[in-house]
Design an enzyme around this catalytic site. Sequence first.
Site, PDB file in Angstrom:
ATOM      1  N   ALA A 162      53.810  74.760  42.692  1.00 18.65           N
ATOM      2  CA  ALA A 162      53.500  74.494  43.942  1.00 18.65           C
ATOM      3  C   ALA A 162      53.522  75.824  44.772  1.00 18.65           C
ATOM      4  CB  ALA A 162      53.897  73.385  44.529  1.00 18.65           C
ATOM      5  N   TYR A 163      54.635  76.106  44.610  1.00 22.06           N
ATOM      6  CA  TYR A 163      54.980  77.637  45.701  1.00 22.06           C
ATOM      7  C   TYR A 163      54.017  78.549  45.013  1.00 22.06           C
ATOM      8  CZ  TYR A 163      57.712  81.466  47.574  1.00 22.06           C
ATOM      9  OH  TYR A 163      58.086  82.670  48.356  1.00 22.06           O
ATOM     10  N   ASN A 164      54.043  78.844  43.770  1.00 18.29           N
ATOM     11  CA  ASN A 164      52.944  79.896  43.142  1.00 18.29           C
ATOM     12  C   ASN A 164      51.304  79.547  43.820  1.00 18.29           C
ATOM     13  OD1 ASN A 164      55.184  81.107  42.174  1.00 18.29           O
ATOM     14  ND2 ASN A 164      54.719  80.715  40.054  1.00 18.29           N
TER      15      ASN A 164
END
EC number: 1.3.1.58
Length: 259
Positions: A162-164
């Site tokens: 998700a962060y990526n």
Amino acid sequence: MSTLSRNALPLEGQVAVVTGGAHGIGLGIVERLLGLGARVTASDIDESGLSLLCERLAAKHADAIAVHAADLSEEQGAQGLHRAAVERFGSVQILVNCAGGGVIRPFLEHTPETLKATIDRNLWTALWCSRVFLPDMLARQYGRIINIGADSVRNGLPDHAAYNAAKGGMHGLTTGLAREFARQGVTVNTVAPCAVNTEVWVRIKNANPELAQRFLDVIPMGRVGEIEEVASMVGYLAQPEAAFVTGQVISVNGGSTML
């Protein structure tokens, strides 16, 4: 931009905005830009953190530092930051999109709320701030936008899907804006760090040593980065001498990804 005198600081007379400026990498960038001669408005959602920043920097930079608390994932928050920065110091030439932070966990353990928060904090903040500050840069035919991305987009760290997604969107924003405004004096770049020695890193290391070690294992130098090492690259990209560098994702990562 006018030629600097022999003794002038490289960013003397320029105005910068740093989002996510109250802590960690953002605070380090604020200090670096002040040291290079810029006047800086630091923004963050953390009002108490901004107050501490003022206390820390007021003695040396009282006339060159301002703060503005806002939720920059909303258009109104970015617009309010723009108004505050311009009213305090005038037109902004340098924007550093450092607001961020994400919920790092296996993808299927995310909730709709944590997914949205991760995208909002990292991508929407950069979109809105770029959108509100770009017109002033275009009017002057000069500007520097520097996004703080993530090396994990390239190396696929565990639990970072998700962060990526958010930081990868920021990397895409970088190349798109860089090409669109390349002939109008505005450069747009991303600095992509690996794990950095911040308060967040210390918390991860203490709470989950095994996960922290997995992050370290991908770094050939065997250590995390230091805040000053990231801020140094941002400081270079903010200067007039970086005029021919645009559309780049520059890793500061101890070799965790190469080329």
